[in-house]
Scaffold this active site. Structure first.
Site, PDB file in Angstrom:
ATOM      1  N   HIS A  97       0.832  -1.207   0.000  1.00 18.54           N
ATOM      2  CA  HIS A  97       0.000   0.000   0.000  1.00 18.54           C
ATOM      3  C   HIS A  97       0.861   1.250   0.000  1.00 18.54           C
ATOM      4  O   HIS A  97       2.020   1.242   0.422  1.00 18.54           O
ATOM      5  CB  HIS A  97      -0.926   0.018   1.223  1.00 18.54           C
ATOM      6  CG  HIS A  97      -0.183   0.169   2.521  1.00 18.54           C
ATOM      7  ND1 HIS A  97       0.466  -0.882   3.131  1.00 18.54           N
ATOM      8  CD2 HIS A  97       0.036   1.255   3.313  1.00 18.54           C
ATOM      9  CE1 HIS A  97       1.043  -0.454   4.246  1.00 18.54           C
ATOM     10  NE2 HIS A  97       0.805   0.842   4.379  1.00 18.54           N
ATOM     11  N   ASP A  99       0.486   5.008   1.704  1.00 17.57           N
ATOM     12  CA  ASP A  99      -0.329   5.509   2.820  1.00 17.57           C
ATOM     13  C   ASP A  99      -1.373   6.529   2.369  1.00 17.57           C
ATOM     14  O   ASP A  99      -1.093   7.403   1.541  1.00 17.57           O
ATOM     15  CB  ASP A  99       0.572   6.159   3.886  1.00 17.57           C
ATOM     16  CG  ASP A  99       1.386   5.120   4.653  1.00 17.57           C
ATOM     17  OD1 ASP A  99       0.996   3.946   4.677  1.00 17.57           O
ATOM     18  OD2 ASP A  99       2.422   5.523   5.227  1.00 17.57           O
ATOM     19  N   HIS A 253       4.635   0.239   0.344  1.00 20.06           N
ATOM     20  CA  HIS A 253       5.373  -0.567   1.314  1.00 20.06           C
ATOM     21  C   HIS A 253       4.493  -1.685   1.850  1.00 20.06           C
ATOM     22  O   HIS A 253       3.271  -1.694   1.643  1.00 20.06           O
ATOM     23  CB  HIS A 253       5.955   0.299   2.436  1.00 20.06           C
ATOM     24  CG  HIS A 253       4.958   1.194   3.095  1.00 20.06           C
ATOM     25  ND1 HIS A 253       4.567   2.402   2.549  1.00 20.06           N
ATOM     26  CD2 HIS A 253       4.255   1.058   4.236  1.00 20.06           C
ATOM     27  CE1 HIS A 253       3.684   2.965   3.339  1.00 20.06           C
ATOM     28  NE2 HIS A 253       3.451   2.173   4.375  1.00 20.06           N
ATOM     29  N   ARG A 268       4.931   6.463  14.009  1.00 18.22           N
ATOM     30  CA  ARG A 268       4.981   7.069  12.670  1.00 18.22           C
ATOM     31  C   ARG A 268       4.519   8.517  12.708  1.00 18.22           C
ATOM     32  O   ARG A 268       3.496   8.825  13.304  1.00 18.22           O
ATOM     33  CB  ARG A 268       4.090   6.287  11.709  1.00 18.22           C
ATOM     34  CG  ARG A 268       4.209   6.779  10.271  1.00 18.22           C
ATOM     35  CD  ARG A 268       3.336   5.955   9.343  1.00 18.22           C
ATOM     36  NE  ARG A 268       2.105   6.646   9.044  1.00 18.22           N
ATOM     37  CZ  ARG A 268       0.999   6.050   8.562  1.00 18.22           C
ATOM     38  NH1 ARG A 268       0.996   4.746   8.359  1.00 18.22           N
ATOM     39  NH2 ARG A 268      -0.065   6.755   8.310  1.00 18.22           N
TER      40      ARG A 268
HETATM   41  O1  LIG Z   1       5.040  -1.305  10.606  1.00 16.74           O
HETATM   42  C1  LIG Z   1       5.669  -1.068   9.574  1.00 16.74           C
HETATM   43  O2  LIG Z   1       6.785  -1.504   9.358  1.00 16.74           O
HETATM   44  C2  LIG Z   1       5.069  -0.193   8.518  1.00 16.74           C
HETATM   45  C3  LIG Z   1       3.641   0.056   8.797  1.00 16.74           C
HETATM   46  C4  LIG Z   1       3.030   0.965   7.774  1.00 16.74           C
HETATM   47  O3  LIG Z   1       2.476   0.552   6.809  1.00 16.74           O
HETATM   48  C5  LIG Z   1       3.137   2.399   7.988  1.00 16.74           C
HETATM   49  O4  LIG Z   1       3.673   2.836   9.008  1.00 16.74           O
HETATM   50  O5  LIG Z   1       2.661   3.148   7.135  1.00 16.74           O
HETATM   51 FE   LIG Z   2       1.768   2.205   5.576  1.00 19.74          FE
END
Ligand SMILES: O=C(O)CCC(=O)C(=O)O
Ligand SMILES: [Fe+2]
Length: 279
Positions: A97, A99, A253, A268
């Site tokens: 995906h 984001d 990702h 994040r």
């Molecule tokens: O937990 C992760 O490594 C990535 C998760 C994810 O998709 C994000 O933080 O946008």
């Molecule tokens: Fe993500």
């Protein structure tokens, strides 16, 4: 001290050293990091213990920050969201995906900090939409250039996973109301570098608008598979206090879900982007 940039593959990814991102950046450092991001699309920093405030300050060097409609956040720093398998074990991110492409202005990028890691597993992969676009045949590039696709919040955030408490249901309903399906170009022009990138993702993209149902289904399937060919990806094996910073305009990702029942905690900070366009 100057930055050292070590590329990790032809398609994308570089490791950056020689900067302490917990501290305010000098403008040359900020600019060098932005240039590296444009070129390498995802940057990795090792040994960067940062608190939520420092994380938000680092991310805010590159744009205004976004507050996510669904994920829990750090109460005193709501721009920093928490991905903790002990709290919200929703497994949303084990799908390729980009984001928040359900927003009219999907994120420019995000800064992800590893807080608590499983003993094994829990890697994250990124894929370059630029490498994917460039590897398409000319006829397919030409076909895709004029097209738009629908992106839907509920594809990755279905009711079943959020509606199990009255609070969760109310939050989900509000988020759904605020985020109706919308369209973005299938090929996106990077607003700064001008490079073209494939801009559909399995997490949120439901349809190519100008094609028939069956055409859309087959072409999307092809594009999702093409975009994530190993040659266009990089896989990061996390260590505690690693930080990743990706350009969400031209990448996707996938957070690998291979470490249960161990716990994993990430923070994040998400940077607001602009309206995607084609040329
Ligand atoms: O937990 C992760 O490594 C990535 C998760 C994810 O998709 C994000 O933080 O946008
Ligand atoms: Fe993500």
């Amino acid at each position: 001290m100057s930055l050292t940039i070590t590329p990790l593959s032809s398609a994308l990814g570089a490791q950056i050293s020689g900067v302490d991102i917990s501290q305010p950046l000098a403008s040359e450092q900020r600019d060098a990091i932005e240039q590296a991001l444009l070129q390498h699309q995802v940057l990795f920093f090792r040994d960067q213990p940062i608190d939520p405030q420092q994380q938000a300050r680092f991310a805010a060097n590159f744009g205004d920050l976004h507050i996510h409609p669904i994920y829990p956040n750090v109460p005193e720093q709501p721009e920093v969201l928490i991905l903790d398998t002990a709290e919200t074990d929703v497994r949303d991110n084990a799908i390729w995906h980009t984001d928040v492409t359900f927003l009219p202005t999907p994120a420019l990028g995000a800064v992800l900090s590893a807080k608590l890691l499983p003993v094994y597993g829990g890697d994250t992969l990124w894929a370059s939409g630029i490498a994917a676009y460039e590897a398409l045949s000319e006829p397919l590039k030409n076909l895709l250039q004029g097209l738009t696709a629908t992106h839907e919040f509920i594809k990755s955030f279905p009711l079943e996973r959020f509606g199990n408490t009255p609070e969760g249901l109310a939050r989900w309903e509000q988020a759904k109301r605020k985020n109706p399906p919308l369209s973005h170009p299938v090929i996106r022009t990077h607003p700064v570098s001008g490079r073209q990138s494939l801009f559909v993702n399995e997490g949120f993209t439901t349809r190519i608008n100008e094609l028939s149902d069956s055409e859309s289904e087959v072409i999307l399937k092809l594009l999702f598979a093409h975009a994530t060919r190993p040659e266009f990806t990089i896989r990061w094996r996390w260590q505690t206090h690693d930080v990743a910073f990706w350009d969400n305009r031209v990448t996707q990702h996938y957070a690998v879900d291979d470490y249960r029942p161990q716990r994993r905690v990430m923070h994040r900070a998400t940077i607001l982007g602009d309206v995607p366009f084609f040329r």
